[in-house]
Design a protein around this motif. Structure first.
Motif, mmCIF file in Angstrom:
data_model
loop_
_atom_site.group_PDB
_atom_site.id
_atom_site.type_symbol
_atom_site.label_atom_id
_atom_site.label_comp_id
_atom_site.label_asym_id
_atom_site.label_seq_id
_atom_site.Cartn_x
_atom_site.Cartn_y
_atom_site.Cartn_z
ATOM 1 N N GLU A 229 0.842 -1.204 0.000
ATOM 2 C CA GLU A 229 0.000 0.000 0.000
ATOM 3 C C GLU A 229 0.883 1.263 0.000
ATOM 4 O O GLU A 229 0.649 2.210 -0.744
ATOM 5 C CB GLU A 229 -0.923 -0.009 1.214
ATOM 6 C CG GLU A 229 -1.965 1.089 1.139
ATOM 7 C CD GLU A 229 -2.883 1.113 2.347
ATOM 8 O OE1 GLU A 229 -2.737 0.270 3.250
ATOM 9 O OE2 GLU A 229 -3.739 2.020 2.380
ATOM 10 N N GLY A 232 2.470 1.494 -3.486
ATOM 11 C CA GLY A 232 1.501 1.859 -4.521
ATOM 12 C C GLY A 232 1.119 3.334 -4.469
ATOM 13 O O GLY A 232 1.059 4.019 -5.497
ATOM 14 N N LYS A 233 0.900 3.838 -3.265
ATOM 15 C CA LYS A 233 0.481 5.243 -3.110
ATOM 16 C C LYS A 233 1.546 6.200 -3.639
ATOM 17 O O LYS A 233 1.245 7.168 -4.331
ATOM 18 C CB LYS A 233 0.208 5.545 -1.633
ATOM 19 C CG LYS A 233 -1.171 5.112 -1.194
ATOM 20 C CD LYS A 233 -1.405 5.533 0.251
ATOM 21 C CE LYS A 233 -2.809 5.169 0.678
ATOM 22 N NZ LYS A 233 -2.950 5.174 2.128
ATOM 23 N N GLU A 236 1.963 5.966 -7.580
ATOM 24 C CA GLU A 236 0.887 6.645 -8.315
ATOM 25 C C GLU A 236 1.045 8.172 -8.215
ATOM 26 O O GLU A 236 0.957 8.889 -9.211
ATOM 27 C CB GLU A 236 -0.465 6.195 -7.742
ATOM 28 C CG GLU A 236 -1.610 6.414 -8.693
ATOM 29 C CD GLU A 236 -2.908 5.784 -8.188
ATOM 30 O OE1 GLU A 236 -3.037 4.551 -8.240
ATOM 31 O OE2 GLU A 236 -3.788 6.537 -7.763
ATOM 32 N N GLN A 268 -9.065 3.454 -9.403
ATOM 33 C CA GLN A 268 -9.478 4.117 -8.157
ATOM 34 C C GLN A 268 -10.744 3.463 -7.602
ATOM 35 O O GLN A 268 -10.892 3.287 -6.395
ATOM 36 C CB GLN A 268 -9.672 5.611 -8.408
ATOM 37 C CG GLN A 268 -8.320 6.323 -8.504
ATOM 38 C CD GLN A 268 -8.412 7.749 -9.013
ATOM 39 O OE1 GLN A 268 -9.401 8.155 -9.623
ATOM 40 N NE2 GLN A 268 -7.357 8.514 -8.790
ATOM 41 N N ARG A 271 -10.083 0.184 -5.927
ATOM 42 C CA ARG A 271 -9.569 0.388 -4.560
ATOM 43 C C ARG A 271 -10.726 0.564 -3.569
ATOM 44 O O ARG A 271 -10.689 0.038 -2.473
ATOM 45 C CB ARG A 271 -8.645 1.607 -4.507
ATOM 46 C CG ARG A 271 -7.234 1.295 -4.995
ATOM 47 C CD ARG A 271 -6.204 2.180 -4.336
ATOM 48 N NE ARG A 271 -6.329 3.565 -4.719
ATOM 49 C CZ ARG A 271 -5.726 4.132 -5.769
ATOM 50 N NH1 ARG A 271 -4.949 3.399 -6.546
ATOM 51 N NH2 ARG A 271 -5.883 5.399 -6.033
ATOM 52 N N GLN A 276 -6.227 -3.774 -3.522
ATOM 53 C CA GLN A 276 -5.043 -2.912 -3.505
ATOM 54 C C GLN A 276 -4.437 -2.894 -4.904
ATOM 55 O O GLN A 276 -3.796 -3.869 -5.323
ATOM 56 C CB GLN A 276 -4.030 -3.455 -2.520
ATOM 57 C CG GLN A 276 -4.367 -3.128 -1.077
ATOM 58 C CD GLN A 276 -3.177 -3.444 -0.208
ATOM 59 O OE1 GLN A 276 -2.082 -2.934 -0.405
ATOM 60 N NE2 GLN A 276 -3.388 -4.321 0.752
ATOM 61 N N TYR A 278 -2.719 -0.061 -7.999
ATOM 62 C CA TYR A 278 -2.225 1.307 -8.252
ATOM 63 C C TYR A 278 -1.715 1.385 -9.685
ATOM 64 O O TYR A 278 -1.374 0.373 -10.289
ATOM 65 C CB TYR A 278 -1.099 1.651 -7.272
ATOM 66 C CG TYR A 278 -1.567 1.594 -5.840
ATOM 67 C CD1 TYR A 278 -2.139 2.708 -5.231
ATOM 68 C CD2 TYR A 278 -1.485 0.407 -5.112
ATOM 69 C CE1 TYR A 278 -2.606 2.631 -3.914
ATOM 70 C CE2 TYR A 278 -1.956 0.321 -3.803
ATOM 71 C CZ TYR A 278 -2.514 1.448 -3.214
ATOM 72 O OH TYR A 278 -2.996 1.371 -1.930
ATOM 73 N N THR A 280 0.751 3.511 -12.796
ATOM 74 C CA THR A 280 1.812 4.460 -13.150
ATOM 75 C C THR A 280 1.771 4.642 -14.663
ATOM 76 O O THR A 280 1.321 3.747 -15.395
ATOM 77 C CB THR A 280 3.198 4.004 -12.652
ATOM 78 O OG1 THR A 280 4.158 5.016 -12.994
ATOM 79 C CG2 THR A 280 3.651 2.681 -13.256
ATOM 80 N N CYS A 291 -0.371 -4.692 -8.829
ATOM 81 C CA CYS A 291 -1.237 -5.308 -7.814
ATOM 82 C C CYS A 291 -0.539 -6.518 -7.219
ATOM 83 O O CYS A 291 0.551 -6.902 -7.670
ATOM 84 C CB CYS A 291 -2.598 -5.690 -8.404
ATOM 85 S SG CYS A 291 -2.545 -6.998 -9.623
#
Ligand code: PMV
Length: 332
Positions: A229, A232-233, A236, A268, A271, A276, A278, A280, A291
């Motif tokens: 997590e 990923g945050k 992104e 989004q 999520r 979970q 994300y 790019t 993922c």
């Protein structure tokens, strides 16, 4: 004087965006990537005595003047190192579908550097290879290694301290990376041109430089902790920030298409549904999705049915450079 090497392509999690030296391909900031397993370039380099000029064959076809010149300039660095001016036949097979929106320059120049050095018996270590590959395409510096890789920007003017180093092998954190194709046309603005224009004209570029080191620190910590997590945050956010710098350029650069936004919004929503996942995006419209392996099927099924999606390629972390034994020394 012949050798064959293969390199996988890589996808940046913390982006390289902007050069401090256009000739030596020295970056403004350090970056971090995952080398992928599915898309690669295999290159054979054979130096020949009586060859008048370099020959470059890409996927079985004789390459044009511009591409051959790029290869020649790159090989000149190796020729200089051994003090010989032998020309070469370069044969590359690219298993990076340009349509997948994945840069083939990373795997291309990494494989070329490895094969050229081996053909000339230069005996270089991976760090030296990374420095050389960087001078063909910045992102190629990272494709020397497998798994998670950091390219340290370095501070020296000659670029000898600007190279990649591995931070986690491909076996140590088997994430899923889905490459989502929303557009297969070649992009109009190259990443080289895109980053140059952004550095020179975007008022948001200083904001990028002020914060990218911290993004990198967070990403590295997330990798160390295997905290998906957290990774990923920041991945992104870093990609969106890079694109925001381009929106501020003059003239503005917008690589996104409607399909790009469709994928971003669906992720989004996924999520919110508890998955979970994300995204790019590099200097192009296609989206790379991260993922956990247990969610791979669900994410794949969700994305393939979107109207704007042409294809989804499922990838995993891949290896660094590999060499092939030369079976035949063809005469030239
Ligand atoms: O090295 P190049 O010219 O392929 O530029 C790469 C630029 C990005 O893909 C947008 C970011 C990166 O770090 O790979």
């Amino acid at each position: 004087m012949k050798a064959t090497a293969r390199a996988n392509t890589n996808i940046a999690l913390i982006k390289y965006w902007g050069k401090r030296d256009e000739t030596l391909f020295l970056p403004m900031n350090s970056s971090l990537s995952i080398t992928l397993d599915k898309f690669y370039t295999t290159t054979t380099v054979q130096f020949c005595k009586d060859l008048p000029s370099d020959i470059f064959l890409l996927n079985g076809c004789l390459a044009g003047e511009t591409d051959t010149l790029k290869i020649s300039i790159f090989l000149d660095r190796f020729r200089k190192m051994v003090g010989e001016n032998l020309k070469a036949i370069v044969t590359s097979i690219n298993k990076v579908p340009t349509a997948a929106g994945l840069a083939s320059s990373a795997s291309g120049f990494a494989a070329l550097a490895a094969a050229a050095a081996k053909a000339l018996r230069l005996n270089l270590d991976k760090q030296e290879l990374s420095v050389l590959a960087r001078q063909g395409s910045g992102s190629a510096s990272r494709s020397i290694y497998g798994g998670f890789v950091e390219w340290q920007k370095g501070i020296k003017e000659d670029g000898t301290d600007s190279f990649a180093k591995p931070i986690l092998s491909e076996q140590e954190w088997p994430l899923s990376v889905l490459s989502v194709l929303v557009e297969s046309d070649q992009k109009i603005i190259s990443s080289r041109e895109g980053m140059k224009r952004t550095v020179e004209t975007s008022p948001f570029y200083p904001g990028w430089l002020d914060t990218v080191d911290q993004d990198l620190t967070i990403a590295k910590e997330a990798i160390k902790l295997r905290n998906f997590e957290m990774l990923g945050k920041i991945v992104e956010a870093n990609a969106l920030k890079m694109h925001a710098t381009m929106f501020g350029a003059t003239p503005p650069i917008i690589y996104w298409k409607s399909g790009t936004l469709e994928v971003m919004q669906r992720i989004q929503k996924l999520r919110l549904e508890g998955i979970q996942v994300y995204f790019t995006i590099d200097a192009g419209p296609n989206v790379k999705v991260l993922c956990l392996p247990e969610d791979e099927q669900r994410v794949y099924e969700t994305l393939t049915i979107l109207p704007g999606v042409q294809h989804v390629f499922v990838c995993h972390p891949g290896s660094g450079i590999i060499y092939f034994p030369d079976t035949r020394e063809s005469k030239c």
